[in-house]
Structures are given as C-alpha cells and as structure tokens.
Scaffold this motif. Sequence first.
Motif, PDB file in Angstrom:
ATOM      1  N   GLN A 184      -3.041  -9.588   6.720  1.00 31.58           N
ATOM      2  CA  GLN A 184      -2.761  -8.221   7.134  1.00 31.58           C
ATOM      3  C   GLN A 184      -1.670  -8.100   8.201  1.00 31.58           C
ATOM      4  O   GLN A 184      -0.783  -7.270   8.117  1.00 31.58           O
ATOM      5  CB  GLN A 184      -4.049  -7.630   7.689  1.00 31.58           C
ATOM      6  N   VAL A 197       3.229 -10.008   8.831  1.00 39.11           N
ATOM      7  CA  VAL A 197       4.642  -9.703   8.949  1.00 39.11           C
ATOM      8  C   VAL A 197       5.042  -9.375  10.376  1.00 39.11           C
ATOM      9  O   VAL A 197       6.041  -9.873  10.881  1.00 39.11           O
ATOM     10  CB  VAL A 197       5.020  -8.590   7.960  1.00 39.11           C
ATOM     11  N   GLU A 198       4.187  -8.602  11.063  1.00 35.50           N
ATOM     12  CA  GLU A 198       4.498  -8.315  12.460  1.00 35.50           C
ATOM     13  C   GLU A 198       4.549  -9.610  13.258  1.00 35.50           C
ATOM     14  O   GLU A 198       5.391  -9.808  14.123  1.00 35.50           O
ATOM     15  CB  GLU A 198       3.424  -7.421  13.103  1.00 35.50           C
ATOM     16  N   LEU A 234      10.390  -4.645   3.004  1.00 31.98           N
ATOM     17  CA  LEU A 234      10.232  -5.897   3.746  1.00 31.98           C
ATOM     18  C   LEU A 234      11.499  -6.741   3.628  1.00 31.98           C
ATOM     19  O   LEU A 234      12.102  -6.798   2.565  1.00 31.98           O
ATOM     20  CB  LEU A 234       9.052  -6.697   3.195  1.00 31.98           C
ATOM     21  N   LEU A 294       4.719 -13.053   3.255  1.00 31.53           N
ATOM     22  CA  LEU A 294       3.600 -12.304   2.664  1.00 31.53           C
ATOM     23  C   LEU A 294       3.113 -12.971   1.376  1.00 31.53           C
ATOM     24  O   LEU A 294       1.914 -13.164   1.166  1.00 31.53           O
ATOM     25  CB  LEU A 294       4.044 -10.863   2.382  1.00 31.53           C
ATOM     26  N   THR A 332      -3.208  -4.316   2.208  1.00 31.62           N
ATOM     27  CA  THR A 332      -2.384  -5.109   3.135  1.00 31.62           C
ATOM     28  C   THR A 332      -0.909  -4.948   2.819  1.00 31.62           C
ATOM     29  O   THR A 332      -0.066  -4.742   3.701  1.00 31.62           O
ATOM     30  CB  THR A 332      -2.748  -6.605   3.003  1.00 31.62           C
ATOM     31  N   PHE A 333      -0.616  -5.033   1.534  1.00 33.14           N
ATOM     32  CA  PHE A 333       0.768  -4.891   1.079  1.00 33.14           C
ATOM     33  C   PHE A 333       1.334  -3.529   1.485  1.00 33.14           C
ATOM     34  O   PHE A 333       2.419  -3.429   2.063  1.00 33.14           O
ATOM     35  CB  PHE A 333       0.798  -5.063  -0.445  1.00 33.14           C
ATOM     36  N   LYS A 372       0.272  -1.422   3.781  1.00 36.83           N
ATOM     37  CA  LYS A 372       0.349  -1.233   5.233  1.00 36.83           C
ATOM     38  C   LYS A 372       1.542  -2.006   5.809  1.00 36.83           C
ATOM     39  O   LYS A 372       2.282  -1.487   6.647  1.00 36.83           O
ATOM     40  CB  LYS A 372      -0.951  -1.700   5.892  1.00 36.83           C
ATOM     41  N   THR A 373       1.707  -3.233   5.334  1.00 36.29           N
ATOM     42  CA  THR A 373       2.807  -4.058   5.835  1.00 36.29           C
ATOM     43  C   THR A 373       4.150  -3.397   5.541  1.00 36.29           C
ATOM     44  O   THR A 373       5.018  -3.293   6.406  1.00 36.29           O
ATOM     45  CB  THR A 373       2.756  -5.455   5.181  1.00 36.29           C
TER      46      THR A 373
END
Lengths: 489, 247
Positions: free
Chosen positions: A5, A8-9, A447, A455, B97-98, B100-101
């Motif tokens: 979750q 990425v951050e 992204l 991810l 998750t996807f 939100k990311t």
Amino acid sequence: MAVSQETVEQVASVSEKYKYGFVSDIEADMAPLGLNEDIVRFISAKKDEPEWMLEWRLKAYRYWLTMEEPTWANVDYPKIDFQDIYYYSAPKTKVNPKSLDEVDPELLEVYKKLGIPLKEQEVLAGVEGAYNVAVDAVFDSVSVATTFRERLEKEGVIFCPISEAIRNHPELVKKYMGSVVPYTDNYYSALNCAVFTDGSFCYIPKGVRCPMELSTYFRINAAQTGQFERTLIIAEDDSYVSYLEGCTAPMRDENQLHAAVVELIIMDNAEIKYSTVQNWYPGDENGVGGIYNFVTKRAACRGVNSKVSWTQVETGSAITWKYPSCILQGDNSVGEFYSIAITNNLQQADTGTKMIHLGKNTSSTIISKGISAGRAQSTYRGLVRMGKKAENARNHTVCDSLLIGDKCGAHTVPYIENQSRTAKIEHEATTSKVSEEQLFYCQQRGLSEEESMALIVNGFCKEVLQKLPMEFAVEAQKLVGISLEGSVG
Amino acid sequence: MLEIKDLRATVGGKEILKGINLTIKPGEIHAVMGPNGAGKSTLSYVLSGRAGYEVTGGSVLYKGVDLLDMSPDERACRGLFLAFQYPVEIPGVASATFLKTAFNAQRKFRGEEELDAMQFLKLVRKKTTELGIKDDMLKRAVNVGFSGGEKKRNEVLQMALFEPDLMLLDETDSGLDIDALKVAADGVNRLRSPERSALIITHYQRLLDYIVPDFVHVLADGKIVKSGDKSLALELEEKGYAEISAA
C-alpha cells in the motif's frame, strides 16, 4: 494493512541508491592481517574466552585447513585470498559497555543513520509508534550495545552478545553450539567456528512467550575486514520468540567476506520466527566491490509440534550463498521458508533451503520469489528430503522467478529425495517477466516508471512480505524499490 | 484541449499514422471510427505515450503545451486518461492499493495533499456506489481473474476517480454485453462537462447510441478521410467503411 500500500511513497522518500554506503571514522582495534593459529588465539584472548572455547576453535581451524572451497554453487568470483583479510576489528571503545552512555557517540551516530532505535530511553518513554524491539548491535567484530536486557531478564529470557554468553552461560553454549551446524559441516562454517568474533545469543526458557521482538543489526565498517558472526537461539518447551536480523555495509571497491553461522534449536511445542533483511553493499553497477555473503543457517526442530519459520529478504551482497534449513526431527514439527531474493546489475545469488523430514507428520512449506534485473543471475536451490520414518510427511514448494530486462538469468534447482512411502511432495514453479504492458498501464495512471516497477515487484513478492513483522515489512518494501533502481529504461 | 497537426507515427519501422489532423475543444466529444488496421489504437497509444510508438512528424498540443515531450506518467498526471481496450493484470497488487497509489501520485504532482487510507476508501466507495460497481473488486488483484466486463468496469471506475480532462476510450465497447456497455457509457456521460473532452475510438456505432458524440471522424489507412456529426456514424453503419473511405 495491504503490504504494498505505502510502497510508492516510501520509494519516493528514499532517493539515495545505497543509503547505508557511508564509512564511519571510528578508531578500530585490529588483529594483524591474515589467518593462522595465532590469529585464532588472538581472537579468543580478545574475547577473554575459556580454554574449552579456544580448543574448539583450533580444532575447527585445523579441520578447515584440510577442506576445499566449494564450487558447486551457480556463482562466479575470483579466488578469495584468505590471508588478505583482517579477522578481527573492534571499535576502540569500552568493550561490553555497561550502559549506552559508555558507547562511542560516533558509533551511536552510525546506528542512528541506520535507523536503529538504540536509545533505550526514547523507546521506554513510550513514544507512540516507537519500536518495542530489543536490539543487539554488532559492529565489525564486536557487539556494542544490547537494549532492553533488564526487562527481558525479568521473564528469564537471555539476550546478549555470544561472547558474553560463552563467559556467563558456558553450560548452555557448550550444550548447543555446534550441535546443529558442526564445525565439520562445510568450508565456511568451519572457518566461522575458528574465527567468529561476535553475534547474538538468545535463550527462551520453558513456557515463556518472549514479550518483544529480538533484533540484531550487523554492520561491517572497517576495510578489508571479514565478519564472522555466530548466532545461537534456543527455544525451550512451549516458548516463542520472533527474531529479526538486519545487515548493512559501506560502499568499498574491494570485496569483503561475511561468513555467518546461525543455529536454532526448538523444543516441544516451541516456535521460532526468524526474519532477515539482508542489505549488504551489493557492489556498483559494474560489479566492483560488494560483500560475499556465505552463510550457513540451520534450525533443528527437536521437539514434538515444534515450528520454525525463516523469512528472508535478500537484496544486497555481490554474491549470496545461503540456504536456511530445517531439520524436522520432532513428530508434527513444521518448517517454513519464505524468501525474496533480488539481484540487479552484476549481483549473483544462489539461495534456497533444505527441508529434512525425519519425524512423523512433519510438514514444510517453501515459497521462494526470485527477481533478477540487469545482468544478474539468481538461482533457487532447494532440497526436500523425506526420511524412512517420516510417515505422512508433507512438503509444498512454490518457486517463482521474475525477470526484468533480457540480460539476466533465473535458475531453479530443486532436489527431492523420498524414502517414505506415505510422504506427499508438491513442487510448483513459474517464470515470468515484468511486461512493458504492465509498466505502461501503471504509468498511464500517473506512476513514474520506477514507482511502477516497485509496485509490480512488490505485488509479485506479496505472499512473502506478509510474513515479515510490520517494522521489517515497511523497510523491505522500500528496499525492493531501491534495489531495482536503474533496472528499467 | 487537443490540437493534433499532421501527426505521423511508426510502429516497428512501419508507418501507421500518416498525417492526422484533429482539434478537440473543451466540452466536445469526438468519435474516431474506422476499419481494423486503420491506426485507431495506435492513435490512442501515441497520445498516451506508450513505448514503441515512434512519432516521426507533426505536433500535438494539449492545453497549449507540447504533449509529445511529456513522459506517459506526466500526461496522466496532467489529466489525460486512456481506458484500455485490454486492461492489464497486475498480480499481487490489490485494486484498492493500485488506485490509491496512482491517485495520490497524481495529487502529489498537482501539489495537492495526499489522501490517507480512510479518506481514500470513502471516496472510492462513493464512486463504486454511483456506478453500481461491486466493492469486492477493490480487494482483488488488479484485473486478475476479472471477466471482460469487470475489466472494463474497472477502467470506468478509474476514470470516475481520476476525473480526467481528456478521456481516451480505446474500443471500450469491444467484448461487452449491453449491461456492461451501459455502465461504461454512464461513466463517461457522468463526467461530461463544458471543461472536459473525450476521444472515443470504436469500430461499431453501437456505443455511440449511449454516448452521443459532437463529431465523428473516419480513420482509414492512417488518415482521417471524412468528418461529420453523429449522423456520419449511422451512415457508416449502413454503408460500411469501404464506400465511405472511397468517397
């Protein structure tokens, strides 16, 4: 919380390539270069060891001299000159400090940079969200600080540097050390027996559920130094402990040797959960430098209903040679191996496990996720052996490889030996590639290429990441992203 | 919104787009129709910046800025959304998750504060309710084991969530039954506004019964050969591409 979750951050927040690559200017007390019986004696004397320990070291050393370096692993490196290594390096500070105040502030600074919560006070102050983890920190060759000892002692748990255990708990060390991995076991374990300098010792008495995670951080700092740590964990009947291990090293042009031995002993109804995040310096993109990580880890499930689980995230090291294994001796004992091995650039990893089923109704699970990028080579090597008496033993193996780019390799080498008529063995293996389609799909949603890769790879590793304790899972997700930097495009 | 001038592009060395001219103003919905192999999907990939689609000539201005100069993720963050003809599976990554990311990556790009898990979940539940999409899709790995209809619903959900300025729909109707088609069309129609534009790529007229376009273009052999209003779509359906293209 979903495992990937926050990935990425986190990846975005850590921009450095290898953030642990700093060298600390700490004065060190070194042994003379090279290896001979005098060096073994030197180490033993430095550690103020009893005679029996020295004798054991010398036996191991003499045996090692008769052995040949193994060549069967799928790794390639120039011959190691064992005379060109320092076998002992200690920060010049008070050995075995009584409290953190006596530890060299520079050293504490190093651990702060590594993000280790060494400062007991802060943790004990009960800052919300603070770690509840007892930490032993090993710097080059000595253990420099162990936290939370008093609280653990109340429960009867012993958690201390192994050098101290040799002096203070000789009966336990004599009984168990070398009982799972004897000095005759293999080339690197024999060498370790001769020259090991420190590591952690944990003893969980009968019926005790260790009240917190135990953790050891290893750091190689001095140049040309080998690190030979030795860890011994004993879980008596009906006990439980979760143990975490983290490893880092500075960036250096030469290769450094790390040859550890870890022994776990698990008695009736006891459980050990052992997690590793290995992030030794992997060398640069041309394969210069990096740690040779040649490690022997083995658990003996001696009691009935005993359980051991190895979880490892291997992202560092130039070469990894490591097979955390389980000897399932007690009836109904359970062995688990969950592994993520990431290799990028010119890294090489030959890793896997051995599940030796001896008792009845023993079961084992192996989940291995190998990721190769750049020009790296990654091999899964695993043995499942069912002994004659292993009635109704079961094994399930899942071995998945993921390739990034077209210059890397993934190899799977399973060995299955079955002497039991009633055993069940299942093996599944897949190999896949991160597709351009997947990357583009993520990018089209906003992204960056590297965030997309992190991810996708975290998704591939999800089953294993979920097995890690929370504190480590977060760090491991970050590492997955960082170690794949430069692998796309 | 979008100004395409003499756009030429190759795939694997072969020229597919041979000089496309198309201007889309804010609030307009354009449909591009054409036979198989005309370059419809190539147009959507070139606009969204997919690797392997090489622009060899012409220009594309998006909100007055050179679109072709941007990375695919920058285009997405600036409000260009592509609903895929074949949405891609990402094993092990939960849809929630996807989403939100990606959602937070876009917010971060725009200098807005990222949403935490609770705030995000609230928002996404609102969207699924509006669109009549089942929540359990959020827990499943992105598109893994989804039926064709579910995959397209997932695209529509993402579009509703990201609220793009320019929607590209690449044969969203292919392989959809009538109910799923209505969900997809409803998703687009809900987003229709004077500021928002869409480019709908389709082979059949069917989708255009539900999303009524302002303009229809016929793409054949890498060029737009005819443009008109929505009646052109019906004419195409009746006469076929060959006749229209030749005319």
